[in-house]
Scaffold this active site. Structure first.
Site, PDB file in Angstrom:
ATOM      1  N   SER A  50      73.799  62.903  46.523  1.00  0.00           N
ATOM      2  CA  SER A  50      74.914  61.762  46.135  1.00  0.00           C
ATOM      3  C   SER A  50      76.160  62.214  46.545  1.00  0.00           C
ATOM      4  CB  SER A  50      74.886  61.875  44.382  1.00  0.00           C
ATOM      5  OG  SER A  50      75.021  63.312  44.056  1.00  0.00           O
TER       6      SER A  50
ATOM      7  N   HIS B 147      69.996  56.971  44.033  1.00  0.00           N
ATOM      8  CA  HIS B 147      70.663  56.193  45.174  1.00  0.00           C
ATOM      9  C   HIS B 147      69.456  55.871  46.160  1.00  0.00           C
ATOM     10  CE1 HIS B 147      74.574  57.895  43.756  1.00  0.00           C
ATOM     11  NE2 HIS B 147      73.819  58.979  43.517  1.00  0.00           N
TER      12      HIS B 147
ATOM     13  N   LYS C 127      72.816  52.124  38.249  1.00  0.00           N
ATOM     14  CA  LYS C 127      73.368  51.858  39.860  1.00  0.00           C
ATOM     15  C   LYS C 127      73.024  50.758  40.256  1.00  0.00           C
ATOM     16  CE  LYS C 127      74.720  56.652  40.068  1.00  0.00           C
ATOM     17  NZ  LYS C 127      74.011  57.917  39.636  1.00  0.00           N
TER      18      LYS C 127
HETATM   19  C1  LIG Z   1      74.222  58.992  38.454  1.00  0.00           C
HETATM   20  C2  LIG Z   1      73.061  60.025  38.961  1.00  0.00           C
HETATM   21  C3  LIG Z   1      72.433  60.555  37.667  1.00  0.00           C
HETATM   22  C4  LIG Z   1      72.881  60.127  36.498  1.00  0.00           C
HETATM   23  O1  LIG Z   1      72.458  58.690  36.099  1.00  0.00           O
HETATM   24  P1  LIG Z   1      73.183  58.090  34.792  1.00  0.00           P
HETATM   25  O2  LIG Z   1      72.308  57.210  34.496  1.00  0.00           O
HETATM   26  O3  LIG Z   1      74.561  57.639  35.430  1.00  0.00           O
HETATM   27  O4  LIG Z   1      73.565  59.005  33.605  1.00  0.00           O
HETATM   28  C5  LIG Z   1      71.528  61.394  37.901  1.00  0.00           C
HETATM   29  N1  LIG Z   1      71.091  61.597  39.184  1.00  0.00           N
HETATM   30  C6  LIG Z   1      71.907  61.335  40.319  1.00  0.00           C
HETATM   31  C7  LIG Z   1      71.492  61.855  41.671  1.00  0.00           C
HETATM   32  C8  LIG Z   1      72.910  60.644  40.041  1.00  0.00           C
HETATM   33  O5  LIG Z   1      73.555  60.027  41.253  1.00  0.00           O
END
Ligand SMILES: *Cc1c(COP(=O)(O)O)cnc(C)c1O
Length: 399
Positions: free
Chosen positions: A188, A216, A247
């Site tokens: 990320s 992602h 996301k």
């Molecule tokens: C954003 C993210 C999370 C957490 O997800 P949320 O639904 O925002 O709590 C977990 N793992 C990765 C790699 C992320 O980028």
């Protein structure tokens, strides 16, 4: 405050001082609140800016089908549920969403949680007990690290995407111990892709379970956006596929897609499934519809992939260091903190919403602008952003 002179008060004061300093230097870009979101644009303090910090990779926020599904769910079920999933909180919509996720991820079942963060914590700590070993990439997301720390299992970190280091550590572990390897599909902060083919080999060779966080990767990787297995043409090699509904999917929540037995276990053993409330109906229905929109509108995936290739190649042509990114997350390496703050300040002046990332979120000396490109951008918008970053980089002496 009750006290001003103990370690708790000092800790609070230290952060207050740091944020005040950043604000005084015009370097503070956090917690900006937007008044409107539409496509590639965001309105902040009445000013329209180009969004380069979004995780909405397929531009699904405000999609009419998704908004309509959320509204219909409120009409039918209202705004909340009767508590936790395991007891009285499940609705027909929750079951439908889990079926949709399982179909999308080609697994027997799925379980949803109230956030992606909670999903990682819940699942790693439920699966691994005392005497087991969790192997974790050094650049894994904070929620994975916390999940590893939360459980009783031994926590072993290996060098970033370094399969030789992982193999050494797997070899050194007790052969009788339960083993779980956890990685991000797309990292990320750096935007690089995990080496799934070798991971699969190693997990088979050493009898380890493989869990991959696809926060992602869904919508971004693979011909039709189904994620990292599709990207490598290796369907079914991941035992535990974790993802988020916040996301690419414009809702909230997290999920695991896996074999039916694993899902059954998680639904009865992972603490947030048992002790934290179900997702609200509107969020569930929105998420469910989003997966269907991705299947029905494959051109969105194509556009995100075209944009990420174009953005990366234009930045590289200008001489920027983008590390090993090959996804929508693009680090523009600045080195020290100062040029990263300045790059952000200059970009914001020219109406680009982009965020600096500095230590401890990334290793010292790799401070960066993290610029995310999505399906919402036009090629002209990407050109404009690259021009702004280039001008800023000349001004701060980065190029
Ligand atoms: C954003 C993210 C999370 C957490 O997800 P949320 O639904 O925002 O709590 C977990 N793992 C990765 C790699 C992320 O980028």
């Amino acid at each position: 405050m009750r006290r001003t002179d103990d370690p708790i008060a000092w800790r609070i004061r230290e952060m207050v001082d740091r944020t005040r300093q950043l604000k005084e230097n015009d370097w503070y870009y956090y917690l900006l609140s937007s008044d409107a979101l539409h496509g590639s644009k965001v309105v902040i303090d009445g000013r329209e800016m180009l969004m380069f910090a979004s995780y909405s990779y397929l531009d699904l926020i405000r999609h009419p089908r998704i908004d309509a599904a959320a509204q219909a769910a409120i009409q039918e079920f209202g705004s909340g549920t009767h508590g936790v999933r395991l007891l009285a909180g499940s609705t027909r919509l929750h079951d439908e969403l889990e079926k949709t996720i399982a179909k999308f991820k080609k697994t027997e079942g799925a379980a949803t949680y109230s956030s992606g963060f909670v999903t990682n914590q819940a699942v790693i700590s439920a699966l691994c007990g005392r005497h087991d070993v969790v192997f974790c990439d050094r650049l894994n997301h904070a929620s994975i690290i916390d999940g590893c720390r939360l459980g009783l299992a031994k926590f072993v970190r290996f060098r970033h995407n370094d399969m030789e280091d992982l193999e050494r550590k797997l070899k050194a572990a007790d052969p009788k111990a339960g083993k779980l390897v956890v990685v991000d599909a797309v990292f990320s902060m750096d935007g690089d892709i995990v080496n799934l083919p070798v991971l699969d080999e190693l997990c088979t060779k050493y009898g380890a379970w493989l869990m991959v966080d696809e926060a992602h990767s869904v919508g971004v990787l693979g011909e039709t956006g189904h994620g990292i297995e599709e990207h490598f043409g290796m369907d079914g090699v991941i035992d535990i596929k974790m993802g988020t509904l916040s996301k690419t999917i414009p809702s909230a929540g997290g999920y695991i897609a896996a074999d039916a037995e694993v899902i059954n276990f998680l639904k009865h053993a992972s603490r947030p499934f048992i002790f934290s409330a179900a997702l609200p109906p509107a969020s569930v229905a929105a998420a469910n519809e989003s997966f269907k929109v991705i299947e029905d509108e494959p051109e969105r995936v194509k556009k995100a992939q075209r944009n990420m290739k174009y953005f990366l190649s234009e930045l590289q042509k200008r001489g920027f260091d983008t590390m090993n990114s090959e996804t929508c997350i693009v680090p523009i390496i600045c080195g020290d903190e100062q040029p990263a703050w300045d790059m952000a300040r200059l970009s914001h002046k020219e109406d680009i919403f982009v965020l600096p990332v500095v230590s401890p979120a990334v290793p010292e000396g790799t401070s960066r602008l993290r610029a995310n490109v999505t399906a919402a951008h036009s090629l002209e918008e990407i050109d404009y952003a690259v021009d702004v970053f280039t001008r800023a980089a000349h001004q701060v002496g980065l190029l």
